[in-house]
Design a protein around this motif. Structure first.
Motif, short mmCIF file in Angstrom:
data_model
loop_
_atom_site.label_atom_id
_atom_site.label_comp_id
_atom_site.label_asym_id
_atom_site.label_seq_id
_atom_site.Cartn_x
_atom_site.Cartn_y
_atom_site.Cartn_z
N SER A 274 0.86 -1.19 0.00
CA SER A 274 0.00 0.00 0.00
C SER A 274 0.90 1.24 0.00
CB SER A 274 -0.91 0.02 1.24
OG SER A 274 -0.14 0.05 2.42
N ASN A 275 0.36 2.34 -0.45
CA ASN A 275 1.12 3.59 -0.47
C ASN A 275 2.48 3.41 -1.14
OD1 ASN A 275 -0.91 4.95 1.13
ND2 ASN A 275 -0.12 3.77 2.86
N LEU A 276 2.47 2.70 -2.27
CA LEU A 276 3.71 2.34 -2.96
C LEU A 276 4.21 3.47 -3.85
CD1 LEU A 276 5.54 -0.23 -3.22
CD2 LEU A 276 4.30 -0.71 -5.35
N LEU A 277 5.49 3.79 -3.71
CA LEU A 277 6.16 4.73 -4.61
C LEU A 277 7.22 3.97 -5.39
CD1 LEU A 277 6.90 7.88 -2.38
CD2 LEU A 277 4.97 7.53 -3.93
N GLN B 21 5.32 9.26 7.17
CA GLN B 21 4.07 8.72 6.65
C GLN B 21 4.30 7.32 6.11
OE1 GLN B 21 3.01 11.70 3.73
NE2 GLN B 21 1.84 12.88 5.23
N GLU B 22 3.25 6.52 6.12
CA GLU B 22 3.35 5.18 5.56
C GLU B 22 3.70 5.27 4.08
OE1 GLU B 22 -0.13 2.92 6.35
OE2 GLU B 22 0.21 2.84 8.52
N THR B 23 4.85 4.77 3.73
CA THR B 23 5.38 4.84 2.37
C THR B 23 6.14 3.56 2.10
OG1 THR B 23 5.70 7.23 2.63
CG2 THR B 23 6.80 6.16 0.77
N GLN B 24 5.93 2.98 0.95
CA GLN B 24 6.60 1.72 0.62
C GLN B 24 7.30 1.82 -0.74
OE1 GLN B 24 3.33 -1.06 0.72
NE2 GLN B 24 3.60 -1.47 2.90
N GLU C 49 13.08 -10.25 -4.67
CA GLU C 49 12.21 -9.08 -4.63
C GLU C 49 11.83 -8.78 -3.19
OE1 GLU C 49 8.43 -7.20 -7.09
OE2 GLU C 49 8.59 -9.39 -6.91
N VAL C 50 11.80 -7.50 -2.84
CA VAL C 50 11.56 -7.07 -1.46
C VAL C 50 10.58 -5.92 -1.43
CG1 VAL C 50 12.65 -6.26 0.67
CG2 VAL C 50 13.93 -7.72 -0.87
N LEU C 51 9.66 -5.97 -0.47
CA LEU C 51 8.77 -4.85 -0.16
C LEU C 51 9.28 -4.21 1.13
CD1 LEU C 51 6.02 -3.35 -0.72
CD2 LEU C 51 5.00 -4.99 0.88
N ILE C 52 9.45 -2.89 1.13
CA ILE C 52 10.00 -2.20 2.29
C ILE C 52 9.02 -1.12 2.76
CG2 ILE C 52 11.92 -0.85 3.22
CD1 ILE C 52 13.70 -2.02 1.05
N GLU C 53 8.66 -1.17 4.03
CA GLU C 53 7.89 -0.11 4.66
C GLU C 53 8.87 0.91 5.24
OE1 GLU C 53 5.71 2.55 5.74
OE2 GLU C 53 4.47 0.82 5.12
N LEU C 54 8.76 2.17 4.81
CA LEU C 54 9.75 3.19 5.14
C LEU C 54 9.39 4.02 6.36
CD1 LEU C 54 10.48 4.46 1.53
CD2 LEU C 54 11.82 2.84 2.86
N LYS C 55 8.14 3.98 6.79
CA LYS C 55 7.75 4.80 7.94
C LYS C 55 8.59 4.41 9.16
CE LYS C 55 3.86 6.26 10.80
NZ LYS C 55 2.42 6.09 11.11
N GLY C 56 9.22 5.40 9.76
CA GLY C 56 10.06 5.14 10.92
C GLY C 56 11.52 4.93 10.59
N LEU C 57 11.85 4.86 9.30
CA LEU C 57 13.24 4.74 8.87
C LEU C 57 13.75 6.10 8.41
CD1 LEU C 57 13.12 1.40 6.80
CD2 LEU C 57 13.49 1.73 9.26
N MET C 58 15.07 6.22 8.29
CA MET C 58 15.67 7.46 7.83
C MET C 58 15.97 7.35 6.34
SD MET C 58 15.71 9.05 10.72
CE MET C 58 16.64 10.55 10.31
N ILE C 59 15.81 8.46 5.64
CA ILE C 59 16.24 8.56 4.25
C ILE C 59 17.14 9.78 4.13
CG2 ILE C 59 14.17 9.87 3.57
CD1 ILE C 59 14.49 8.56 0.76
#
Length: 453
Positions: free
Chosen positions: A42-45, A68-71, A116-126
């Motif tokens: 969900s919320n895939l970029l 924000q929830e971002t994948q 193949e990997v799905l990554i949830e980014l919320k709470g991680l640093m970019i």
């Protein structure tokens, strides 16, 4: 009695095993033992959309927490299996690539090349490390207290990713792009391609003499962060190096002499490309560079627009041109002048191309655009009809379908392709880039590196 007891136990054990029979199978694992199987897409970029969203932070080597929830979803192209890539993996999709930094060894186990990997980014640093886009945690310099993008803990990472399917290394081989040395110092090319798995063809390691190794730890080579930066013959070391850790499995392997094709993860440190070998299998015998049926870069100051012809079907008198050559961006089309949009219809037409000797062909080019109505006003055509160099009959041209268009939100170039199979076996084939605009909306469109293979 004890003897009888042990005999009975043996008989029962034998019967128990026999009951399993030859058809007994171990229970199948429906879920991976690694990562967070509860994650759903969900919320895939795309990776490029993510990089564009945080472009300023990355460019300034800053960092920020994703709130924000971002994948994102992509394929693992490089890991630590050869000891040269440490505490990180590279992930890539059809739009771009970045690094994921994890304080954990043995990442090649769960994160094999081709996985193949799905990554949830919320709470991680970019952020950017030397302008290289990275996902991770916070690193604090113990001497100065300065903070920058660094590695996340293995425990945090374990809750933020999900494996999809099984590894397919063949898919990664298909993703390898040729590194364009002509664009080595192009800022847009650096931003768009850093982190990708790529191949540079026919290069020679400058110091290779049959004795020197990749990364000696004996003081004979200057090291930065326990890594040796090896130059290539004829290439400025400030622009491109082969970077090898003294901890790599092949650190003390003698470097090969002569020309080779080098595959690796093409990272950046500011404006310097740093190629990271995954294993020694990435150093390959030089293969003849494929010869294109047609090519025009639009980046050559002597050729400029090359043999392409500009035909303005509609151009108001307020404009002197629509298509124009730019030394930095190639052929550029715009109908926005003096804060005003103008209605136009302008074609950039190739010379006649001979495809009579092939059974298939593909058109490839790099493009970027912003503003206007987006891709709906931009078109790519082909024809075998006669062209007088001055007039256009659109009914005699067929519009081509591209595999992808830019998002239209940045000046990052992407590579687009389309099939020319319908024109294979024919001579006098022309392609055209058609730019249109209205008095309400006018895009700016940039084209580079047109080729037919």
């Amino acid at each position: 009695m004890k003897q009888m007891k042990y005999i009975l136990m043996a008989i029962v054990g034998t019967l128990f095993v026999a009951c399993m029979g030859e058809d007994y199978a171990e229970p199948a694992l429906e879920q991976s033992p690694y990562g967070n199987n509860a994650l759903t897409e969900s919320n895939l970029l795309t990776i490029q959309q993510l990089k564009d969203k945080y472009a300023n932070i990355i460019a300034n080597s800053g960092m920020v927490e994703v709130e924000q929830e971002t994948q994102i979803k992509g394929i693992i192209t490089g890991n630590d299996i050869g000891g040269n890539i440490y505490n990180e993996v590279s992930i890539q999709d059809e739009t771009g690539a970045l690094l994921v930094c994890i304080a954990q060894g043995g990442l090649y186990g769960p994160l094999a090349v081709g996985q193949e990997v799905l990554i949830e980014l919320k709470g991680l640093m970019i952020g950017g490390y030397g302008m290289q886009p990275e996902i991770g945690g916070v690193y604090t310099n113990q001497n100065t207290g300065a903070q920058s993008i660094g590695r996340m803990s293995r425990y945090l990472w374990n809750t933020h990713y999900k494996l999809i399917g099984t590894p397919n290394p063949t898919k990664v081989e298909e993703m390898i792009e040729d590194f364009d040395q002509a664009q080595m110092t192009n800022a847009n090319y650096l931003a768009a391609n850093c982190g990708k798995i790529m191949k540079i063809r026919g290069v020679t390691l400058k110091d290779a003499n049959g004795k020197k190794v990749y990364a000696p730890d004996d003081g004979s080579v200057s090291l930065t962060a326990n890594c040796a930066n090896r130059a290539f013959t004829g290439i400025d070391q400030n622009s491109l190096v082969l970077r090898t850790s003294t901890y790599a499995d092949f650190a003390n392997t003698i470097m090969p002499e002569g020309e080779h094709d080098i595959v690796g993860i093409f990272t950046r440190y500011r404006n310097t490309w740093q190629i990271l070998l995954r294993t020694l299998d990435d150093v390959r015998e030089a293969e003849p560079e494929p010869t294109a049926l047609f090519e025009e870069s639009f980046l050559d100051a002597e050729r400029k627009q090359g043999d392409f012809t500009i035909v303005n079907v509609v151009m108001p008198g307020d404009l002197n041109y629509v298509w124009n050559w730019d030394s930095r961006y190639g052929m550029k089309a715009s109908a926005y002048l003096n804060s005003t949009n103008h209605a136009t219809d302008s074609w950039l037409v190739s010379p006649a191309i001979d495809l009579s000797g092939v059974s298939d062909a593909t058109l490839t080019f790099s493009q970027a655009f912003r503003y206007g109505n987006g891709a709906e006003d931009l078109h790519v055509y082909a024809t075998t009809e006669a062209f007088d160099g001055a007039t256009i009959d659109a009914s005699k041209w067929k519009e081509l379908t591209l595999d992808q268009w830019p998002e239209g939100t940045s000046w990052t170039f992407i590579t687009s392709t389309t099939s020319l199979k319908d024109y294979a076996g024919k001579n006098g084939v022309r392609i055209a880039f058609r730019y249109t605009s209205t008095d309400k909306a006018a895009a700016t469109w940039e084209i580079q590196n047109v080729s037919i293979d």
